[in-house]
Write a protein that holds these residues in place. Structure first.
Motif, PDB file in Angstrom:
ATOM      1  N   ASP A  42      19.994  39.698  94.949  1.00 31.92           N
ATOM      2  CA  ASP A  42      20.417  40.948  95.591  1.00 31.92           C
ATOM      3  C   ASP A  42      21.571  40.737  96.567  1.00 31.92           C
ATOM      4  OD1 ASP A  42      18.738  42.639  94.237  1.00 31.92           O
ATOM      5  OD2 ASP A  42      17.203  42.691  95.798  1.00 31.92           O
ATOM      6  N   LYS A  43      21.873  39.474  96.878  1.00 31.35           N
ATOM      7  CA  LYS A  43      22.978  39.191  97.797  1.00 31.35           C
ATOM      8  C   LYS A  43      24.303  39.498  97.083  1.00 31.35           C
ATOM      9  CE  LYS A  43      20.090  37.712 100.794  1.00 31.35           C
ATOM     10  NZ  LYS A  43      19.662  38.675 101.764  1.00 31.35           N
ATOM     11  N   PRO A  44      25.263  40.110  97.786  1.00 37.29           N
ATOM     12  CA  PRO A  44      26.547  40.441  97.157  1.00 37.29           C
ATOM     13  C   PRO A  44      27.229  39.198  96.590  1.00 37.29           C
ATOM     14  CG  PRO A  44      26.359  41.497  99.309  1.00 37.29           C
ATOM     15  CD  PRO A  44      25.191  40.554  99.183  1.00 37.29           C
ATOM     16  N   GLY A  45      27.604  39.262  95.325  1.00 43.70           N
ATOM     17  CA  GLY A  45      28.313  38.167  94.680  1.00 43.70           C
ATOM     18  C   GLY A  45      27.439  37.026  94.206  1.00 43.70           C
ATOM     19  N   ALA A  46      26.118  37.161  94.309  1.00 35.50           N
ATOM     20  CA  ALA A  46      25.220  36.072  93.912  1.00 35.50           C
ATOM     21  C   ALA A  46      25.255  35.857  92.399  1.00 35.50           C
ATOM     22  CB  ALA A  46      23.795  36.370  94.364  1.00 35.50           C
ATOM     23  N   GLU A  47      25.269  34.586  92.022  1.00 39.47           N
ATOM     24  CA  GLU A  47      25.211  34.197  90.614  1.00 39.47           C
ATOM     25  C   GLU A  47      24.194  33.069  90.492  1.00 39.47           C
ATOM     26  OE1 GLU A  47      29.143  32.970  89.562  1.00 39.47           O
ATOM     27  OE2 GLU A  47      29.971  34.989  89.726  1.00 39.47           O
ATOM     28  N   GLN A  48      23.522  33.037  89.343  1.00 43.15           N
ATOM     29  CA  GLN A  48      22.570  31.951  89.151  1.00 43.15           C
ATOM     30  C   GLN A  48      22.931  31.152  87.913  1.00 43.15           C
ATOM     31  OE1 GLN A  48      18.806  34.182  88.875  1.00 43.15           O
ATOM     32  NE2 GLN A  48      18.484  33.263  86.883  1.00 43.15           N
ATOM     33  N   SER A  49      22.614  29.863  87.956  1.00 41.60           N
ATOM     34  CA  SER A  49      22.835  28.976  86.821  1.00 41.60           C
ATOM     35  C   SER A  49      21.748  27.912  86.846  1.00 41.60           C
ATOM     36  CB  SER A  49      24.224  28.330  86.905  1.00 41.60           C
ATOM     37  OG  SER A  49      24.343  27.568  88.095  1.00 41.60           O
ATOM     38  N   VAL A  50      21.603  27.228  85.724  1.00 45.95           N
ATOM     39  CA  VAL A  50      20.570  26.207  85.622  1.00 45.95           C
ATOM     40  C   VAL A  50      21.202  24.836  85.828  1.00 45.95           C
ATOM     41  CG1 VAL A  50      18.900  25.120  84.071  1.00 45.95           C
ATOM     42  CG2 VAL A  50      19.149  27.604  84.086  1.00 45.95           C
ATOM     43  N   HIS A  51      20.583  24.051  86.682  1.00 43.32           N
ATOM     44  CA  HIS A  51      20.988  22.660  86.873  1.00 43.32           C
ATOM     45  C   HIS A  51      20.010  21.838  86.039  1.00 43.32           C
ATOM     46  CE1 HIS A  51      21.926  18.807  88.562  1.00 43.32           C
ATOM     47  NE2 HIS A  51      22.848  19.340  89.368  1.00 43.32           N
ATOM     48  N   SER A  52      20.410  21.474  84.817  1.00 44.27           N
ATOM     49  CA  SER A  52      19.481  20.875  83.868  1.00 44.27           C
ATOM     50  C   SER A  52      18.977  19.498  84.312  1.00 44.27           C
ATOM     51  CB  SER A  52      20.105  20.795  82.480  1.00 44.27           C
ATOM     52  OG  SER A  52      21.341  20.112  82.544  1.00 44.27           O
ATOM     53  N   ASP A  53      19.807  18.727  85.009  1.00 42.68           N
ATOM     54  CA  ASP A  53      19.352  17.404  85.456  1.00 42.68           C
ATOM     55  C   ASP A  53      18.161  17.517  86.402  1.00 42.68           C
ATOM     56  OD1 ASP A  53      21.378  16.296  83.981  1.00 42.68           O
ATOM     57  OD2 ASP A  53      22.662  15.842  85.698  1.00 42.68           O
ATOM     58  N   TRP A  54      18.178  18.539  87.251  1.00 38.29           N
ATOM     59  CA  TRP A  54      17.119  18.701  88.239  1.00 38.29           C
ATOM     60  C   TRP A  54      16.061  19.716  87.810  1.00 38.29           C
ATOM     61  CZ3 TRP A  54      20.939  19.445  92.884  1.00 38.29           C
ATOM     62  CH2 TRP A  54      21.585  18.237  93.146  1.00 38.29           C
ATOM     63  N   LYS A  55      16.216  20.306  86.622  1.00 39.54           N
ATOM     64  CA  LYS A  55      15.299  21.351  86.152  1.00 39.54           C
ATOM     65  C   LYS A  55      15.132  22.415  87.232  1.00 39.54           C
ATOM     66  CE  LYS A  55      12.789  18.457  82.941  1.00 39.54           C
ATOM     67  NZ  LYS A  55      12.691  17.044  83.227  1.00 39.54           N
ATOM     68  N   ALA A  56      16.275  22.948  87.683  1.00 38.10           N
ATOM     69  CA  ALA A  56      16.277  23.882  88.801  1.00 38.10           C
ATOM     70  C   ALA A  56      17.277  25.001  88.540  1.00 38.10           C
ATOM     71  CB  ALA A  56      16.654  23.142  90.079  1.00 38.10           C
ATOM     72  N   THR A  57      17.084  26.109  89.249  1.00 42.49           N
ATOM     73  CA  THR A  57      18.007  27.240  89.199  1.00 42.49           C
ATOM     74  C   THR A  57      18.806  27.264  90.490  1.00 42.49           C
ATOM     75  OG1 THR A  57      16.474  28.502  87.829  1.00 42.49           O
ATOM     76  CG2 THR A  57      18.183  29.749  88.987  1.00 42.49           C
ATOM     77  N   GLN A  58      20.129  27.197  90.347  1.00 45.56           N
ATOM     78  CA  GLN A  58      21.018  27.259  91.504  1.00 45.56           C
ATOM     79  C   GLN A  58      21.431  28.701  91.743  1.00 45.56           C
ATOM     80  OE1 GLN A  58      24.064  23.833  91.443  1.00 45.56           O
ATOM     81  NE2 GLN A  58      23.674  24.299  89.312  1.00 45.56           N
ATOM     82  N   ILE A  59      21.435  29.120  92.986  1.00 47.84           N
ATOM     83  CA  ILE A  59      21.940  30.435  93.354  1.00 47.84           C
ATOM     84  C   ILE A  59      23.174  30.198  94.219  1.00 47.84           C
ATOM     85  CG2 ILE A  59      21.421  32.692  94.335  1.00 47.84           C
ATOM     86  CD1 ILE A  59      19.470  31.909  92.115  1.00 47.84           C
ATOM     87  N   LYS A  60      24.297  30.779  93.796  1.00 48.54           N
ATOM     88  CA  LYS A  60      25.567  30.565  94.480  1.00 48.54           C
ATOM     89  C   LYS A  60      26.220  31.887  94.831  1.00 48.54           C
ATOM     90  CE  LYS A  60      26.712  26.344  91.927  1.00 48.54           C
ATOM     91  NZ  LYS A  60      27.734  25.699  91.075  1.00 48.54           N
ATOM     92  N   VAL A  61      27.029  31.867  95.883  1.00 48.10           N
ATOM     93  CA  VAL A  61      27.938  32.946  96.233  1.00 48.10           C
ATOM     94  C   VAL A  61      29.302  32.292  96.418  1.00 48.10           C
ATOM     95  CG1 VAL A  61      28.592  34.601  98.019  1.00 48.10           C
ATOM     96  CG2 VAL A  61      26.227  34.470  97.275  1.00 48.10           C
TER      97      VAL A  61
END
Length: 110
Positions: free
Chosen positions: A12-31
Motif C-alpha cells: 500500500d506504500k506509494p511506489g512499492a514493488e515486490q520481487s522474489v529473492h530466490s537465493d534467500w527464498k524471500a520476498t523483497q519489498i522496494k520503493v
C-alpha cells in the motif's frame, strides 16, 4: 500477524514493488528500487527483516526476544521480526513505516 497482511500493508506504500529473492527464498519489498522489507520464514515461522537506526535495532533486540539480527543483511541496522511472536500488529506496522523512512532518508540521490 500473517505474511499476507504484512505484504498488503507494505504494498500500500506509494511506489512499492515486490520481487522474489530466490537465493534467500524471500520476498523483497522496494520503493524507488531500495529494499525496505524482506519477508521470509525463520525456522518455519513468518518473519520480516526491517531497517532501523542502530540504536533502535539494539533496543528492539534487548526488549523483544522475537527481534533478532538479520542473517543476510547488515546486522547493525537490519533486524528480523517474527510475525507470530509477542509484538503487536501496530508495533510491526510502525517498524515497517520506520524502515521505509530509514531507507528513503539514506538512499543516494539520482
Amino acid at each position: 500477524m500473517n505474511i499476507s497482511d504484512l505484504l498488503s500493508y507494505c504494498m500500500d506504500k506509494p511506489g512499492a514493488e515486490q520481487s522474489v529473492h530466490s537465493d534467500w527464498k524471500a520476498t523483497q519489498i522496494k520503493v524507488d528500487d531500495v529494499m525496505f522489507a524482506l519477508v521470509h520464514e525463520v525456522n518455519g515461522r513468518p518473519a520480516v527483516a526491517l531497517k532501523a537506526t542502530s540504536a533502535l535495532a539494539d533496543l528492539l533486540r534487548e526488549e523483544h526476544k522475537d527481534v533478532q539480527p538479520s542473517e543476510h543483511l547488515n546486522k547493525s541496522y537490519w533486524s528480523t521480526v517474527l510475525l507470530d511472536g509477542t509484538l503487536k500488529d501496530s508495533q510491526i506496522y510502525y517498524l515497517v513505516d520506520a524502515s521505509l523512512q530509514q531507507v528513503l532518508a539514506t538512499r543516494s540521490p539520482h
